[in-house]
Design a protein around this motif. Structure first.
Motif, PDB file in Angstrom:
ATOM      1  N   GLU A  24     109.927  27.994  14.629  1.00  0.00           N
ATOM      2  CA  GLU A  24     108.475  27.875  14.598  1.00  0.00           C
ATOM      3  C   GLU A  24     108.137  26.849  13.534  1.00  0.00           C
ATOM      4  O   GLU A  24     108.715  26.873  12.434  1.00  0.00           O
ATOM      5  N   MET A  25     107.222  25.925  13.837  1.00  0.00           N
ATOM      6  CA  MET A  25     106.997  24.759  12.994  1.00  0.00           C
ATOM      7  C   MET A  25     105.532  24.646  12.579  1.00  0.00           C
ATOM      8  O   MET A  25     104.629  25.052  13.311  1.00  0.00           O
ATOM      9  N   SER A  26     105.307  24.054  11.399  1.00  0.00           N
ATOM     10  CA  SER A  26     103.957  23.703  10.975  1.00  0.00           C
ATOM     11  C   SER A  26     103.634  22.286  11.432  1.00  0.00           C
ATOM     12  O   SER A  26     104.527  21.556  11.895  1.00  0.00           O
ATOM     13  N   GLU A  27     102.397  21.874  11.277  1.00  0.00           N
ATOM     14  CA  GLU A  27     102.020  20.524  11.696  1.00  0.00           C
ATOM     15  C   GLU A  27     102.666  19.454  10.832  1.00  0.00           C
ATOM     16  O   GLU A  27     102.755  18.286  11.230  1.00  0.00           O
ATOM     17  N   LEU A  28     103.169  19.837   9.652  1.00  0.00           N
ATOM     18  CA  LEU A  28     103.851  18.893   8.768  1.00  0.00           C
ATOM     19  C   LEU A  28     105.363  18.916   8.955  1.00  0.00           C
ATOM     20  O   LEU A  28     106.100  18.284   8.188  1.00  0.00           O
ATOM     21  N   GLY A  29     105.827  19.637   9.967  1.00  0.00           N
ATOM     22  CA  GLY A  29     107.247  19.665  10.268  1.00  0.00           C
ATOM     23  C   GLY A  29     108.028  20.749   9.566  1.00  0.00           C
ATOM     24  O   GLY A  29     109.248  20.827   9.735  1.00  0.00           O
ATOM     25  N   ALA A  30     107.385  21.591   8.780  1.00  0.00           N
ATOM     26  CA  ALA A  30     108.095  22.669   8.076  1.00  0.00           C
ATOM     27  C   ALA A  30     108.489  23.760   9.060  1.00  0.00           C
ATOM     28  O   ALA A  30     107.716  24.145   9.937  1.00  0.00           O
ATOM     29  N   ILE A  31     109.702  24.266   8.913  1.00  0.00           N
ATOM     30  CA  ILE A  31     110.142  25.405   9.710  1.00  0.00           C
ATOM     31  C   ILE A  31     109.601  26.666   9.052  1.00  0.00           C
ATOM     32  O   ILE A  31     109.902  26.954   7.892  1.00  0.00           O
ATOM     33  N   THR A  32     108.806  27.417   9.777  1.00  0.00           N
ATOM     34  CA  THR A  32     108.164  28.611   9.222  1.00  0.00           C
ATOM     35  C   THR A  32     108.841  29.904   9.666  1.00  0.00           C
ATOM     36  O   THR A  32     108.618  30.957   9.067  1.00  0.00           O
ATOM     37  N   ALA A  33     109.652  29.844  10.726  1.00  0.00           N
ATOM     38  CA  ALA A  33     110.377  31.028  11.189  1.00  0.00           C
ATOM     39  C   ALA A  33     111.567  30.575  12.026  1.00  0.00           C
ATOM     40  O   ALA A  33     111.537  29.526  12.678  1.00  0.00           O
ATOM     41  N   LEU A  34     112.612  31.384  11.989  1.00  0.00           N
ATOM     42  CA  LEU A  34     113.822  31.147  12.764  1.00  0.00           C
ATOM     43  C   LEU A  34     113.972  32.272  13.774  1.00  0.00           C
ATOM     44  O   LEU A  34     113.957  33.446  13.413  1.00  0.00           O
ATOM     45  N   ARG A  35     114.081  31.897  15.064  1.00  0.00           N
ATOM     46  CA  ARG A  35     114.296  32.881  16.124  1.00  0.00           C
ATOM     47  C   ARG A  35     115.759  32.854  16.550  1.00  0.00           C
ATOM     48  O   ARG A  35     116.350  31.786  16.705  1.00  0.00           O
ATOM     49  N   LEU A  36     116.334  34.047  16.767  1.00  0.00           N
ATOM     50  CA  LEU A  36     117.726  34.160  17.178  1.00  0.00           C
ATOM     51  C   LEU A  36     117.838  35.140  18.337  1.00  0.00           C
ATOM     52  O   LEU A  36     117.369  36.275  18.236  1.00  0.00           O
ATOM     53  N   ALA A  37     118.465  34.701  19.435  1.00  0.00           N
ATOM     54  CA  ALA A  37     118.648  35.559  20.600  1.00  0.00           C
ATOM     55  C   ALA A  37     119.988  35.233  21.255  1.00  0.00           C
ATOM     56  O   ALA A  37     120.049  34.548  22.275  1.00  0.00           O
ATOM     57  N   PRO A  38     121.099  35.704  20.654  1.00  0.00           N
ATOM     58  CA  PRO A  38     122.410  35.444  21.250  1.00  0.00           C
ATOM     59  C   PRO A  38     122.517  36.069  22.638  1.00  0.00           C
ATOM     60  O   PRO A  38     121.875  37.094  22.935  1.00  0.00           O
ATOM     61  N   SER A  39     123.329  35.475  23.494  1.00  0.00           N
ATOM     62  CA  SER A  39     123.553  36.039  24.823  1.00  0.00           C
ATOM     63  C   SER A  39     124.206  37.411  24.681  1.00  0.00           C
ATOM     64  O   SER A  39     124.899  37.696  23.699  1.00  0.00           O
ATOM     65  N   PRO A  40     124.007  38.296  25.680  1.00  0.00           N
ATOM     66  CA  PRO A  40     124.448  39.692  25.536  1.00  0.00           C
ATOM     67  C   PRO A  40     125.935  39.860  25.247  1.00  0.00           C
ATOM     68  O   PRO A  40     126.320  40.813  24.567  1.00  0.00           O
ATOM     69  N   ASP A  41     126.783  38.971  25.756  1.00  0.00           N
ATOM     70  CA  ASP A  41     128.230  39.131  25.591  1.00  0.00           C
ATOM     71  C   ASP A  41     128.769  38.471  24.325  1.00  0.00           C
ATOM     72  O   ASP A  41     129.985  38.485  24.089  1.00  0.00           O
ATOM     73  N   THR A  42     127.897  37.884  23.501  1.00  0.00           N
ATOM     74  CA  THR A  42     128.350  37.221  22.289  1.00  0.00           C
ATOM     75  C   THR A  42     128.873  38.252  21.281  1.00  0.00           C
ATOM     76  O   THR A  42     128.203  39.244  20.995  1.00  0.00           O
TER      77      THR A  42
END
Length: 296
Positions: free
Chosen positions: A137-155
């Protein structure tokens, strides 16, 4: 002894290249069984020098649906010594993560391709990681405000943990643009707290060395300073006094304002850390070197 109890945490907690006890450190990977979103601490920019004329605001302007093929590479080395014992290697294997990045309404969605490594054990664990999702998730200035993680079920759990560390490294080696218009030669700082057992004040100094339309070349210099004299070990394993903490680094990246992620470049951060167990007077020392690279 605290050092013995916290040994594996010491090796793993620092494995993101200077963020001991990070938010992503857990008894099992955060992505286990479900998608998770990890908030990232705010990045504050301060303009030091506006650069040459002409000057203009730097703003990412990719449209929803913009697709980019990009490869993230991470390489982390850590050597650890307790008192006068022989050094131990807690390095994370180098990983190459090809991704398809697509801009969506919430930021950037990432679909992982075939993740590779020279380490045979990790390579086997990563067999089913292809097709996993991540995102920023990004701000208008390019800062990353959140990290999403969703590995595949078999990982596997091993693969999930390795991927989380790789993306966490990438997040804290990213750059935020200043709010003011700038030109070539502009310099600004990005200050950000890196949370964890040791709360760090990270300062990244960015210099705009070249600009060709939307394509920017940035020199980055990174330094980290603990905001406390104590490291609280994970899982209530005790505390260690911070005797020495020197983590610095630099690199050059190329970004395109019309694309979601950097197109080229690398940043290396490394240094020395020393911790003391006050109850036993035992000393733990670590030498760390981490590299994050981007390529098309």
């Amino acid at each position: 002894m605290v050092l013995a109890v916290g040994l594996s945490a010491l090796g793993i907690g620092c494995s993101d290249g200077g963020e001991p006890g990070s938010d992503l450190e857990a008894t099992e990977p955060l992505g286990y069984g479900k998608e998770v979103t990890v908030p990232i601490s705010a990045a504050v920019t301060t303009l030091v020098y506006p650069g040459e004329e002409p000057r203009a605001p730097l703003r990412p302007h990719y449209a929803v649906g913009t697709v980019q093929q990009v490869t993230l590479r991470t390489d982390h080395n850590i050597e650890q010594i307790i008192n006068d014992q022989q050094p131990r290697d807690f390095s994370n294997p180098e990983m190459t993560i090809p991704m398809t990045a697509e801009a969506d309404a919430d930021g950037i969605d990432l679909v992982l391709g075939n993740v590779t490594t020279d380490d045979p054990v990790l390579a086997k664990a990563l067999t089913d990681a292809g097709g996993s999702h991540a995102g920023f998730e990004m701000s208008e200035l390019g800062a990353i405000t959140a990290l999403r993680l969703a590995p595949s079920p078999d990982t596997s759990n091993t693969a999930r943990a390795a991927l989380e560390q790789a993306f966490y490294q990438a997040v804290y080696r990213s750059v935020t643009f200043p709010d003011e218009p700038v030109g070539v030669g502009a310099m600004w700082t990005v200050r950000q707290e890196v949370t964890g057992g040791v709360l760090l004040d990270q300062v990244t100094t960015a210099t705009l060395t070249e600009r060709d339309g939307d394509r920017l070349t940035l020199q980055l210099d990174v330094s980290q300073t603990p905001k406390s004299a104590v490291w609280s070990l994970p899982n209530d394993a005790g505390t260690l006094q911070i005797e020495d903490y020197r983590m610095t680094g630099s690199g050059t990246i190329t970004v395109d304002l019309g694309l979601p992620l950097p197109v080229a470049g690398s940043i290396t951060v490394g240094g020395h850390q020393a911790y003391r167990d006050a109850r036993s007077d035992s000393m733990l020392q670590q030498t760390i070197n981490t590299q994050v690279s981007w390529g098309e």
